[in-house]
Write an enzyme that holds these catalytic residues in place. Structure first.
Site, PDB file in Angstrom:
ATOM      1  CE1 TYR A 199       8.154  -2.288 -10.417  1.00 10.68           C
ATOM      2  CE2 TYR A 199       5.891  -2.793 -10.950  1.00 10.68           C
ATOM      3  CZ  TYR A 199       6.817  -2.153 -10.164  1.00 10.68           C
ATOM      4  OH  TYR A 199       6.399  -1.367  -9.105  1.00 10.68           O
TER       5      TYR A 199
ATOM      6  N   GLY B 121      -4.994  -3.823  -3.083  1.00  7.89           N
ATOM      7  CA  GLY B 121      -3.565  -4.185  -3.063  1.00  7.89           C
ATOM      8  C   GLY B 121      -2.892  -3.769  -1.766  1.00  7.89           C
TER       9      GLY B 121
HETATM   10  C1  VAH Z   1       8.200  -4.669  -6.265  1.00  4.20           C
HETATM   11  N1  VAH Z   1       7.326  -3.713  -4.192  1.00  4.20           N
HETATM   12  O1  VAH Z   1       8.997  -5.261  -5.562  1.00  4.20           O
HETATM   13  C2  VAH Z   1       7.407  -3.528  -5.625  1.00  4.20           C
HETATM   14  C3  VAH Z   1       8.086  -2.232  -5.877  1.00  4.20           C
HETATM   15  C4  VAH Z   1      10.122  -0.972  -5.380  1.00  4.20           C
HETATM   16  C5  VAH Z   1       9.548  -2.289  -5.471  1.00  4.20           C
HETATM   17  O2  VAH Z   1       7.962  -1.806  -7.165  1.00  4.20           O
HETATM   18  O3  VAH Z   1       8.037  -4.939  -7.423  1.00  4.20           O
END
Ligand code: VAH
Length: 316
Positions: A140, A9
């Protein structure tokens, strides 16, 4: 020795190289769900295929390697997760549970990142406190808050040495990001070199915390090497280096490419996610408990990103 998941990643690919440089190539096993391309730095050292949602597979590779530390990075990021919430739950929660169980049995310490995504619209947006309201409205964010709590639980209940940070958007020139909301802050530099222009899917005036990759890599090592006796918080240290909106980073790019043009095609899904996140976080706990101090601000990051990408993109 160290076992890294999600090694292909955006963060994993650079962290594996960084850790191998410090601890020795053979001491860092990279794993991911697919094989690395020949010639990439991850391919230069030990690698094994690992689907982190396969609990037995995770346990097996951990029993074989007996890592001192597991760095668990495999996850689905915010924008992709909104398109496939079940997949995000399976990987972000199932993979984490499998990793924590493996660490518990092997006696490994365990690092996994949380994110600014662990905050929601009711969280104070300016100088977001280390301990505050966390009611994210993205899947998320739900998995990140649950992950923070799970890691605390495994530490308190089973004594697993779990540690983690809430990462801001990470900006780097080695591996492009995958499926995040903050990805615009990387894409803008690639397009600045390729096209001298960029169309942003995030609106002007949308501020998010960001960090240059070298500071993120150093933060992982500094936290994992910190004296555990000093750690009051463990799995969710706020860390950030800068906060900017698309206009600010465009102005910084224009110092190097005066004719750079920025326009907008706002993506409502990622805009809504970005609007629910903090504008700037308070990192005093990380500074106090393990000496967190970023080296790159917006000016320094932009100059180095353009310098590095000029080399990388011209060559390929
Ligand atoms: C996202 N780059 O955009 C990741 C991260 C703080 C952002 O979790 O989901």
């Amino acid at each position: 020795n160290i076992l890294v998941t999600g090694a292909l990643g955006q963060l994993g690919s650079e962290l594996v190289a960084h850790l191998r440089g410090i601890y020795g190539t053979d001491n860092v096993l990279a794993t991911d769900i697919r094989k690395p391309q020949e010639g990439t730095r991850v391919a230069e050292g030990p690698f094994e295929l690992l689907d982190v949602t396969d609990g037995n597979g995770f346990m097996e590779v951990t029993r074989k390697r007996r890592p001192d530390t597991i760095i668990h990075l495999a996850a689905i990021l915010s924008a992709t997760a909104e398109k496939n919430p079940m997949l995000a739950c399976n990987i972000n929660m199932g993979g984490l549970m499998a990793g924590l169980e493996a660490a518990r049995e092997a006696g490994s310490s365990f690092f996994t990142p949380s994110s600014i995504g662990a905050f929601g619209p009711s969280t104070p947006k300016v100088m977001t406190p280390q301990d505050t309201i966390q009611r994210p409205r993205t899947i998320y964010g739900v998995t990140k808050v649950a992950g923070e709590l799970l890691c605390d639980y495994y530490h308190l209940k089973f004594g697993v040495d779990t540690r983690g940070v809430r990462f801001p958007g990470l900006i780097g020139y080695v591996t492009p990001p995958g499926g995040g909301t903050t990805d615009y802050a990387v894409d803008i530099f690639y397009d600045a070199i390729r096209k001298k222009s960029y169309t942003s899917y995030i609106a002007a005036g949308t501020f998010m915390d960001m960090m240059y990759m070298p500071d993120a890599l150093k933060a992982v090592v500094d936290l994992m090497e910190a004296d555990p006796g000093r750690l009051v918080h463990r799995n969710a240290f706020n860390i950030t280096a800068m906060s900017f909106d698309p206009e600010m980073v465009a102005n910084e790019i224009r110092k190097h490419i005066p004719e750079f043009r920025l326009d907008y095609e706002v993506d409502p899904v990622r805009q809504r996610i970005a609007d629910s996140w903090p504008n700037s976080m308070d990192c005093s706990a990380a500074a106090l408990e393990w000496g967190f101090k970023p080296a790159y601000d917006l000016e320094g990051m932009a100059a180095d990103m353009l310098l590095q990408l000029r080399k990388k993109l011209v060559v390929t």
